[in-house]
Scaffold this active site. Structure first.
Site, PDB file in Angstrom:
ATOM      1  N   TYR A   1      15.707  29.711   7.955  1.00 32.98           N
ATOM      2  CA  TYR A   1      14.898  30.899   8.091  1.00 32.98           C
ATOM      3  C   TYR A   1      14.807  31.375  10.196  1.00 32.98           C
ATOM      4  CZ  TYR A   1      12.536  30.505   3.139  1.00 32.98           C
ATOM      5  OH  TYR A   1      12.833  30.810   2.087  1.00 32.98           O
TER       6      TYR A   1
ATOM      7  N   MET B   1      11.684  24.070   2.466  1.00 31.49           N
ATOM      8  CA  MET B   1      10.785  23.472   1.276  1.00 31.49           C
ATOM      9  C   MET B   1      11.666  22.745   0.238  1.00 31.49           C
ATOM     10  SD  MET B   1       7.652  24.773  -1.265  1.00 31.49           S
ATOM     11  CE  MET B   1       6.762  24.968   0.095  1.00 31.49           C
TER      12      MET B   1
ATOM     13  N   LYS C   1       0.633  -1.354   0.544  1.00 34.68           N
ATOM     14  CA  LYS C   1       0.508   0.204   0.228  1.00 34.68           C
ATOM     15  C   LYS C   1       1.023   1.428  -0.293  1.00 34.68           C
ATOM     16  CE  LYS C   1      -0.383   0.315   5.220  1.00 34.68           C
ATOM     17  NZ  LYS C   1      -1.296  -1.060   5.772  1.00 34.68           N
TER      18      LYS C   1
ATOM     19  N   ARG D   1     -10.617   0.328  15.417  1.00 33.15           N
ATOM     20  CA  ARG D   1     -10.789   0.599  13.606  1.00 33.15           C
ATOM     21  C   ARG D   1     -11.745   0.242  13.035  1.00 33.15           C
ATOM     22  NH1 ARG D   1      -4.379   2.062  12.434  1.00 33.15           N
ATOM     23  NH2 ARG D   1      -4.578  -0.004  10.593  1.00 33.15           N
TER      24      ARG D   1
HETATM   25  C1  LIG Z   1      -0.139  -1.376   6.761  1.00 31.25           C
HETATM   26  C2  LIG Z   1      -1.053  -3.096   7.281  1.00 31.25           C
HETATM   27  C3  LIG Z   1      -0.337  -4.232   7.404  1.00 31.25           C
HETATM   28  C4  LIG Z   1       1.682  -4.208   7.662  1.00 31.25           C
HETATM   29  O1  LIG Z   1       2.029  -3.056   8.829  1.00 31.25           O
HETATM   30  P1  LIG Z   1       3.400  -3.735   8.933  1.00 31.25           P
HETATM   31  O2  LIG Z   1       3.844  -3.016  10.294  1.00 31.25           O
HETATM   32  O3  LIG Z   1       4.297  -2.584   7.915  1.00 31.25           O
HETATM   33  O4  LIG Z   1       3.585  -4.905   8.705  1.00 31.25           O
HETATM   34  C5  LIG Z   1      -0.903  -5.635   7.620  1.00 31.25           C
HETATM   35  N1  LIG Z   1      -2.253  -5.678   7.536  1.00 31.25           N
HETATM   36  C6  LIG Z   1      -2.724  -4.292   7.751  1.00 31.25           C
HETATM   37  C7  LIG Z   1      -4.705  -5.147   7.434  1.00 31.25           C
HETATM   38  C8  LIG Z   1      -2.750  -2.867   7.324  1.00 31.25           C
HETATM   39  O5  LIG Z   1      -3.629  -2.329   7.073  1.00 31.25           O
END
Ligand SMILES: *Cc1c(COP(=O)(O)O)cnc(C)c1O
Length: 413
Positions: free
Chosen positions: A269, A316, A39, A136
């Site tokens: 800055y 930046m 992802k 969540r």
């Molecule tokens: C991002 C995610 C993972 C991977 O987690 P890591 O700690 O990077 O291995 C696994 N399962 C879900 C549902 C996630 O959102």
């Protein structure tokens, strides 16, 4: 000058290191299989080349948050099983089913998936997600039986096939905390309830990277690993090498200006930093527009053999390092044009050093590097050791990697 095309600012992605990490995680998870989580553009590493390399190294699955991320992998010709688990009522479930993505379902999504399956006259493949305590995504425990009976009804109708049950852990990076035991217990109960409801649960999955290392009792049939395949440690008290991992990303650029300044010179800055003595400053042409956290003043940068601190505010487009010695500009030691490495493998600072300076975690440092920074994929072809093998995502066509891209190389042609 100019014989070697060297990116002015780049993240190099060492796909051989990634293959090593996937192989290592496979060994640890065995007999459970490995889902490579790609992802967010593979945590900033480039989803398509990372997905291909992970599959070559024996990952059986790919994991993404959004359906659109999975569709992008399919468009690149990747045929491996892909699970997508984070949806909104505006998600394109038709595209998900049409592209053969497995879909994670926590509740309301089920009807959308069924509608898509009916439209396409093709059953949707579903993994039901239980919230075992993360708070969540995932179906609340008290609604699990209801979700199961709805799913079984649709399955009997032939519009979906439920192949998996999964959940996500909250505190696995702190292995001594008790919450993981409770989550594991609830997960087992949820799987048993699914089986009692008549679902053939082929694939049970719970572990992320930290649980893959620290909780073999959470491995089940499949582990979903993100951070670990990128060679980074999820634990505060262990680094990559302690876990047998190799960091995959190296972030480097080139010193763009070198300047002699007197004692008391204000830098950047706000003049938040003033030189203590006469010194030489090096200007590093990356800033928060490139994804460098603005608060990371004090973070380390490798130039040649030495590490120098970022001084003053990060802007930046640029940041400044104090080279600590006056008189460098006109000497043979002039750092102008030398390679500056923010983090990476070998002698370079670790991603964790930048995370500490920015009061965040290594996950965020690598993921937030912006699209302005070229991704250069090394060892795209597993057997090919040559540098001229940039690929796909994020790499302007025609860019070529340096012949030897090892961290710390400071001379450019
Ligand atoms: C991002 C995610 C993972 C991977 O987690 P890591 O700690 O990077 O291995 C696994 N399962 C879900 C549902 C996630 O959102």
């Amino acid at each position: 000058m100019g014989r070697v095309t060297f990116p002015e600012r780049s993240v190099e992605i060492d796909l051989d290191a990634l293959r090593h990490n996937v192989g290592h995680l496979r060994d640890i998870a065995h007999p459970a299989r490995v889902m490579a989580v790609v992802k967010a553009d593979a945590y900033g590493h480039g989803a398509v080349p990372v997905a291909r390399a992970a599959l070559e190294a024996g990952a059986a699955w790919l994991g993404v948050a959004h359906i659109s991320e999975g569709v992008e992998l399919r468009r690149a010709g990747i045929e491996a099983p892909i699970l997508s688990w984070l949806h909104t009522p505006h998600s394109d479930f038709v595209a998900g089913v049409e592209n053969g993505l497995d879909l994670g379902i926590s509740g309301w999504e089920l009807d959308h998936v069924v509608a898509a399956a009916r439209e396409l006259e093709r059953p949707a493949i579903v993994h039901l997600k239980i919230d075992t305590g993360l708070g969540r995504n995932g179906c609340p425990a008290e609604k699990w039986d209801e979700l199961l009976s709805r799913a079984v009804g649709y399955q009997d109708e032939g519009v979906i096939r439920v192949v998996g049950v999964f959940s996500h852990l909250a505190v696995a990076d702190e292995p001594t905390r008790p919450e993981t035991d409770r989550q594991l217990e609830l997960f087992r109960e949820a799987v048993a309830a699914a089986e009692n409801a008549g679902i053939d649960v082929e694939i049970r999955h719970l572990a992320n990277t930290p649980a893959t290392f620290s909780r073999p009792d959470c491995h089940f049939d499949l582990v979903r690993v993100g951070l670990g395949i990128y060679g980074l440690s999820p634990f505060a008290d262990q680094g990559s090498a302690d876990l047998g991992l190799k960091p995959v990303m190296t972030f480097s650029t080139v010193i763009s200006t070198c300047k002699e300044v007197p004692k008391g010179q204000g830098v950047s800055y706000g003049h938040a930093y003033r030189t203590q003595e006469a010194t030489t400053l090096g200007l590093i042409p990356v800033g928060y527009g490139d994804g460098v956290p603005r608060i990371a003043t004090g973070a380390p940068v490798l130039v040649g053999e030495r590490i120098y601190p970022v001084v003053g505010r990060i802007a930046m487009d640029q940041l400044v390092i104090d080279l600590g010695t006056p008189g460098l500009v006109d000497s043979s030691e002039s750092p102008l044009g030398k390679r500056a490495v923010l983090f990476g493998g070998g002698r370079a600072p670790a991603v964790e050093d930048w995370a500490a300076a920015a009061q965040t975690i290594n996950y965020e440092i690598v993921t937030r590097i912006s699209g302005r920074v070229e991704r250069v994929h090394l060892h795209v072809d597993g057997a090919d050791d040559a540098g001229n093998d940039t690929a796909g995502i994020g790499s302007p066509s025609g860019a070529s990697a340096p012949d030897d891209a090892g961290a710390g190389d400071d001379e450019l042609a």
